[in-house]
Each structure stands twice: as C-alpha cells, then as structure tokens.
Design a protein around this motif. Structure first.
Motif, PDB file in Angstrom:
ATOM      1  N   LYS A 188      25.979  12.985 -44.299  1.00 50.41           N
ATOM      2  CA  LYS A 188      26.620  11.764 -44.435  1.00 50.41           C
ATOM      3  C   LYS A 188      26.937  11.411 -46.124  1.00 50.41           C
ATOM      4  N   PRO A 189      27.727  10.950 -46.719  1.00 47.37           N
ATOM      5  CA  PRO A 189      27.691  10.237 -48.289  1.00 47.37           C
ATOM      6  C   PRO A 189      26.120   9.750 -48.436  1.00 47.37           C
ATOM      7  N   MET A 190      25.652   9.948 -49.470  1.00 44.73           N
ATOM      8  CA  MET A 190      24.399   9.437 -49.848  1.00 44.73           C
ATOM      9  C   MET A 190      24.544   8.734 -51.171  1.00 44.73           C
ATOM     10  N   ASP A 191      23.745   7.695 -51.199  1.00 48.41           N
ATOM     11  CA  ASP A 191      23.636   7.003 -52.549  1.00 48.41           C
ATOM     12  C   ASP A 191      22.799   7.943 -53.291  1.00 48.41           C
ATOM     13  N   PRO A 192      23.237   8.190 -54.507  1.00 52.47           N
ATOM     14  CA  PRO A 192      22.237   8.916 -55.491  1.00 52.47           C
ATOM     15  C   PRO A 192      21.051   8.392 -55.745  1.00 52.47           C
ATOM     16  N   ASP A 193      20.724   7.344 -55.703  1.00 49.02           N
ATOM     17  CA  ASP A 193      19.549   6.530 -56.055  1.00 49.02           C
ATOM     18  C   ASP A 193      18.621   6.910 -54.857  1.00 49.02           C
ATOM     19  N   ILE A 194      19.064   6.866 -53.813  1.00 48.90           N
ATOM     20  CA  ILE A 194      18.176   7.088 -52.655  1.00 48.90           C
ATOM     21  C   ILE A 194      17.775   8.568 -52.508  1.00 48.90           C
ATOM     22  N   VAL A 195      18.794   9.504 -52.743  1.00 49.81           N
ATOM     23  CA  VAL A 195      18.362  10.960 -52.785  1.00 49.81           C
ATOM     24  C   VAL A 195      17.372  11.259 -53.736  1.00 49.81           C
ATOM     25  N   LEU A 196      17.579  10.930 -54.913  1.00 52.50           N
ATOM     26  CA  LEU A 196      16.639  10.871 -56.193  1.00 52.50           C
ATOM     27  C   LEU A 196      15.182  10.499 -55.932  1.00 52.50           C
ATOM     28  N   ASP A 197      15.148   9.153 -55.249  1.00 53.05           N
ATOM     29  CA  ASP A 197      13.695   8.502 -54.938  1.00 53.05           C
ATOM     30  C   ASP A 197      13.229   9.424 -54.123  1.00 53.05           C
ATOM     31  N   HIS A 198      13.841   9.753 -52.726  1.00 52.37           N
ATOM     32  CA  HIS A 198      13.165  10.313 -51.723  1.00 52.37           C
ATOM     33  C   HIS A 198      12.737  11.806 -51.925  1.00 52.37           C
ATOM     34  N   PHE A 199      13.360  12.595 -52.627  1.00 55.41           N
ATOM     35  CA  PHE A 199      13.221  13.993 -52.797  1.00 55.41           C
ATOM     36  C   PHE A 199      12.303  14.158 -53.963  1.00 55.41           C
ATOM     37  N   ASN A 200      12.305  13.242 -54.849  1.00 52.57           N
ATOM     38  CA  ASN A 200      11.268  13.036 -55.832  1.00 52.57           C
ATOM     39  C   ASN A 200      10.025  13.182 -55.359  1.00 52.57           C
ATOM     40  N   ASP A 201       9.725  12.089 -54.250  1.00 52.99           N
ATOM     41  CA  ASP A 201       8.648  11.728 -53.575  1.00 52.99           C
ATOM     42  C   ASP A 201       8.063  13.076 -52.735  1.00 52.99           C
ATOM     43  N   LEU A 202       8.933  13.882 -52.370  1.00 45.06           N
ATOM     44  CA  LEU A 202       8.794  15.122 -51.500  1.00 45.06           C
ATOM     45  C   LEU A 202       8.106  16.396 -52.626  1.00 45.06           C
ATOM     46  N   MET A 203       6.983  16.103 -53.158  1.00 44.11           N
ATOM     47  CA  MET A 203       6.543  17.034 -54.238  1.00 44.11           C
ATOM     48  C   MET A 203       5.928  18.307 -53.366  1.00 44.11           C
ATOM     49  N   PRO A 204       6.264  19.332 -53.911  1.00 48.14           N
ATOM     50  CA  PRO A 204       6.099  20.398 -53.359  1.00 48.14           C
ATOM     51  C   PRO A 204       4.660  21.354 -53.483  1.00 48.14           C
ATOM     52  N   VAL A 205       4.284  21.847 -52.474  1.00 49.88           N
ATOM     53  CA  VAL A 205       3.050  22.878 -52.653  1.00 49.88           C
ATOM     54  C   VAL A 205       3.507  24.288 -52.908  1.00 49.88           C
ATOM     55  N   ALA A 206       2.511  25.039 -53.599  1.00 51.90           N
ATOM     56  CA  ALA A 206       2.979  26.425 -53.794  1.00 51.90           C
ATOM     57  C   ALA A 206       3.299  27.383 -52.562  1.00 51.90           C
TER      58      ALA A 206
END
Length: 572
Positions: free
Chosen positions: A179-197
């Motif tokens: 669905k269409p997403m608010d850019p701030d929601i995407v940046l906040d959420h996926f920034n919080d999903l820090m990756p592991v190697a």
C-alpha cells in the motif's frame, strides 16, 4: 519469629553481591586513576543502573540497548530532531541517498560502497535482505517484527521477503509495499531494523539465535565495537578503526559500568570515577541544586519529551492467555471505567512536585510526547486528581466497600500487586504515592520490585496485573507501533489492549496524507487513548543526564542520550 522467604533471602544475597562488586569496581577505578592518569584520557566511563538485555539488534527491547546497538551496527539513515519545526529529519548513513516512487509503494536505497563489517567484509544490500528475513521469523520473536507488515504479503499473511526486497547489486536495496506508505514511517521503521552480517549468521538456525545469544558474535560496522561484556558488571566498547558510518569513535574506549544503586552512581560521578550518569532517570532533580553548588565540574543536560512513565493495566487474564491462548477480560482492569477510575485516583501532580518539580515534568493523558505541539489534543478529559470521581466510577461497576475497608465485587477483593523495576528512585517514589492513593479509595495495592530483565520478561508474558513502567516514545512513527489489537506481535502493548477503531487510525496514519487529515487522525488517536486509559499515563519527564565537564562534544536530544557518543572526548 518470622523466617525470611526465598525471595527475601535472594534479594539480600543479590544486594550483598552488588555491593561487593561495586566496592571492587570503585577500588579498581580509584587504583587505576592513582596509578596512571593517562589511562583515562581516552577512556570514557558511564554509569548505568541496569545491564543491557541484548547487543543483537534482532533481539533488543530496552531503549538503552537500542542506543548502544546504533553505535555498533549499520543503519540506513541517521534521524535528527529538528527542534524549530518539531519534526524528525533523516540524514544519510549506510544509505547515501534514497527515492520514493510517486505511488508511495516503492523506495530505492543507494548504499555506500565503502562500508565494511569490523571483520573486513563489505556491508551489502544482501545483509539487509537477509536480516529482514530474520526479523520476520517468529522464532526470533523480535520486538520489531511487525515493522515488516507493510511489505508485500504471502498467502499466510506474513511478509514476502523474496518479492518485497530486491538487491540488484551490492549497493542497491529496493523495498516494495502493499500500500502507499508515508516516507517518514518507512525511514523510521527500516532504520530501526539494523542488520546483522549475513556471512556470520547464515549458518545459525533462526530458532537458536535467541537461546545462543551469549555465544554469537557481536560484529558491527559502526563507530564502536565490543571489546568485553561481563553481564551485570560492565560493557567495554572500543573505537572501530575501519568505520565509515560515520567514522571511528573519537574516544578509544567507552565503558558502561552496571551500578544498580543510585546513590553509588551519584557518588562515582561526584568523585570523577565515572564521566557520565545516564539512563533510568539520570540525576534525581532534588539532588541538582546541591550537586551544582558543591561540584562545579559537573554539568546537567536535560533530555526532554522523550520518556514517559505510566501504570500499565493488563486488560486480559494473563494466566488464561498463557495457558490456552484465550482472551478473557482481566477481573480488575478489563473494564474501561475501572481504568478511568484508577487514573482519577492517582495524584500525578503530587508525584511531580514531590520528586521532579513542576519544571521537569508534564502531566499527559496519552503516550504522545509534548514535543508535538501542533497535533496535541487539548479538549478531552484531563483526569485531574479526583478520588470521589474514582469512587463513583468504581461503584457504577459494582465495586463496594467490604468489611475490611477494601472494595469487593462478587466475593473478589480489589487487591493486586503493582510491579516496578528496582534501582529507579523516581518510580519507587511514584509507586509509594500510587499505593497510598489507591488505598484511599478502597483498593489494596501491594508493591513488588523486580530486577530489570526479570521485570521485562514478566511484562512480556503478561504476568503482572499492573506494572509501573516507562517507555521512550520519541517519534510519531513509534507511536503507531505501541498499540495494536494483535498484541502478541506488539510487545510494547504490554497492557494487551485491543481497540479496532484505534487499529484503523494507526493503519491510515501509515499512509501518505495531507496535513489536515493527518492532524485530525492524530486527534482521534489521542481521544481513543484518553477515553480508554489502557495505561494511567502519568507524565513525560526530563531525564537529567549528568556529565563531567571534562567530557566534550556531548549532545543529547529527543532521539537519544548517546546520539553522538562517537564524538565524545575527554579533555587532557
């Protein structure tokens, strides 16, 4: 003669152990300072009240653990609080730039080509995709698993990582949403999903990541890396020389000492044995005037509008839910009017005046931070202290005074435990006020104090009917993940509160909207929480962080205490 029970004996033993450890650490630090002043010129020491839950971003729940992970692991962007606009802006980090499609359903992140893990391997788009598959996995039980729910879905309703996340090359990460997403929601959420190697975790069965957390590598790509972590004692970080996100930490070493006792932490700050006293309430406001008078080498930095305290009222019967998965209303707090009565019964201003002072806290009726002035609802019920109103609401719901003065209904006394964490003077003070306030309206409230990790686990498992707890809720996107009727996947909804109207508001606020509609929805969001009182929201408070004036370049703000810890340095 009464014999101490096991918990009392354990508590005494634990206290003695902590005291011994603290004495040892104090002696060790003092000896180090006497023997070699140079050993501390590039070594920052911070005192904290409790240990970190995990240092793996897949598993973290505590806010300070999240802050430390942000110093170790890569993140797509760097959030920045714009005080003038009252908004969160996003700066480049692992992603050099990004663009959203016109329909709001796709975002392309262009990653830095020079970011590397501390073992020398490149950070690539594959690391992010691989990590999202782990965040999705129910065996991981990540507190941020639901951040992925807006991606394309599989027939079973779970995120379709293969179709939703494209990695055409090492530096391109493409996300597709249903669905269409608010850019701030995407940046906040996926920034919080820090990756592991990926190269370190691909051989680890996801079902073993939580149980084997203590033995799995803590390998990042940020300004710090972990040198040593002795549980319940200390965490030692050292500058990572290969970091480009954004650069190696200025200070060679940063140590977090676990010191549960507030008075001991304060004494260590005064003596110079620690350079910072942060988290878990920081400095008691009542100690500030004397501290500034007698210790001019200490500075106080208030972290405003980030943290709130509340009493979480469990809406369901926790034991029934744990045993059968069935949702049965809590015999005390499954009723909205009872929850309202609890808020009316608590003298929130007395807690503020007696501990923090009115200049350091603001009463709130929802989880929304006072920082967001343009969307604050000022028209709803204020829940000013009113014991008679509380009694009236309780009578309406059938709670009448029993022979011992305690309310009862259908043979059940209104008697419960209010749980809180040890080592937090502000919440300890609030608990005693709340206990007396509730006794004044005929409710027996017994206090129970648990160690931090036990408290967190018990709350996650719905073992407390009531809990006095705090939350860092600094961003608007985070407000949208605190609540949700599917509470099993919303660990911050520790009251197990369900409300379909609120679910609909949250879903709509996740999409791109014009400003006026967004403001109307935020008002509705607040009105529902004000009416339902899933928590008795107490106040947002200033966390007064204490720092030695030897410590330079410290910036604290709505985002984090350790916001720029990689820039901190000590004067020679």
């Amino acid at each position: 003669m009464l014999q101490p029970d096991f918990r009392t004996t354990l508590r005494v033993a634990t206290t003695l152990l902590y005291s011994s450890l603290i004495v040892f650490m104090l002696a060790s630090l003092s000896a180090c300072r006497q023997n070699s002043e140079n050993s501390r010129k590039d070594h920052i020491v911070a005192g904290v009240s409790a240990d970190f839950d995990y240092l793996n971003p897949l598993l973290i729940q505590l806010s300070l653990s999240r802050e430390v992970c942000s110093l170790i692991y890569p993140a797509l962007v760097k959030p920045e609080y714009n005080e003038k606009k009252g908004t969160i802006d996003y700066q480049p980090s692992a992603a050099e730039r990004w663009e959203f499609s016109s329909d709001g359903k796709t975002v392309i992140f262009h990653l830095r080509p020079d970011a590397i893990w501390e073992d020398g391997k490149k950070v690539t788009s594959r690391d992010f995709k691989f990590s999202y598959s782990l965040y999705k996995n129910p065996a991981i039980a990540s507190s941020r698993q639901h951040y992925l729910d807006d991606l394309l879905l599989l027939p079973d309703g779970s995120p379709d990582i293969d179709k939703s996340v494209e990695t055409p090359d090492e530096t391109t990460l493409i996300l597709h949403f249903r669905k269409p997403m608010d850019p701030d929601i995407v940046l906040d959420h996926f920034n919080d999903l820090m990756p592991v190697a990926e190269h370190l975790f691909r051989t680890v069965p996801p079902g073993e990541i939580r149980s084997r957390a203590a033995e799995l590598p803590i390998t990042g790509a940020g300004p710090f890396k972990v040198k040593e972590w002795s549980r319940q004692q200390k965490l030692v970080l050292i500058s990572s020389p290969t970091a480009v996100l954004p650069h190696p930490a200025v200070s060679k070493t940063m140590t977090f000492l676990i010191v549960p006792e507030y008075t001991t932490r304060l004494a260590m700050l005064k003596s110079g044995q620690i350079d910072a006293m942060i988290s878990s309430g920081g400095i008691n406001p009542r100690d500030v005037p004397e501290l500034l008078k007698t210790n001019p080498d200490i500075t106080i930095k208030p972290l405003k509008n980030r943290y709130f305290d509340s009493v979480v009222w469990l809406a369901i019967d926790g034991e029934t839910y744990r045993n059968t998965g069935s949702i049965v209303p809590n015999r005390f707090f499954g009723n909205r009017k009872v929850r309202q009565a609890m808020t009316f019964a608590i003298d929130r201003q007395a807690i503020i005046d007696g501990f923090m002072g009115p200049e350091h806290a603001a009463i709130v009726n929802t989880s929304l931070s006072p920082a967001y002035t343009t969307i604050r609802d000022t028209t709803s019920e204020s829940y000013a202290f009113n014991p008679e109103k509380a009694k009236s609401l309780l009578r309406e719901e059938g709670w009448i005074q029993g022979p011992d003065g305690i309310l009862q209904k259908n043979g059940v006394r209104f008697s419960f435990e209010l749980a809180a964490q040890v080592g937090n003077p502000r919440r300890n003070y609030a608990a005693t006020i709340i206990q007396q306030n509730l006794r004044d309206v005929g409710i027996d409230c017994r206090l129970k104090f648990d160690e931090s990790l036990v408290f967190l686990k018990s709350q996650n498992e719905f073992r407390y009917d009531a809990a006095l707890s705090g939350l860092a809720a600094e961003t608007l996107p985070f407000q949208l993940v605190i609540w949700g009727s599917d509470f099993s996947s919303r660990p911050f909804n520790s009251s197990a509160f369900q409300n379909r109207e609120l679910d609909a508001v949250i879903a709509e606020l996740s999409q791109p909207l014009d400003l006026q509609k967004k403001q109307r929805l935020w008002i509705t969001y607040q009105q529902i929480l004000t009416e339902e009182q899933p928590r008795s929201f107490l106040y947002y408070y200033d966390e007064l962080e204490g720092f030695s004036k030897r410590l330079e370049n410290v910036k604290v703000n709505l985002i984090a205490t350790l916001y720029n810890a990689y820039e901190w340095s000590l004067k020679n």
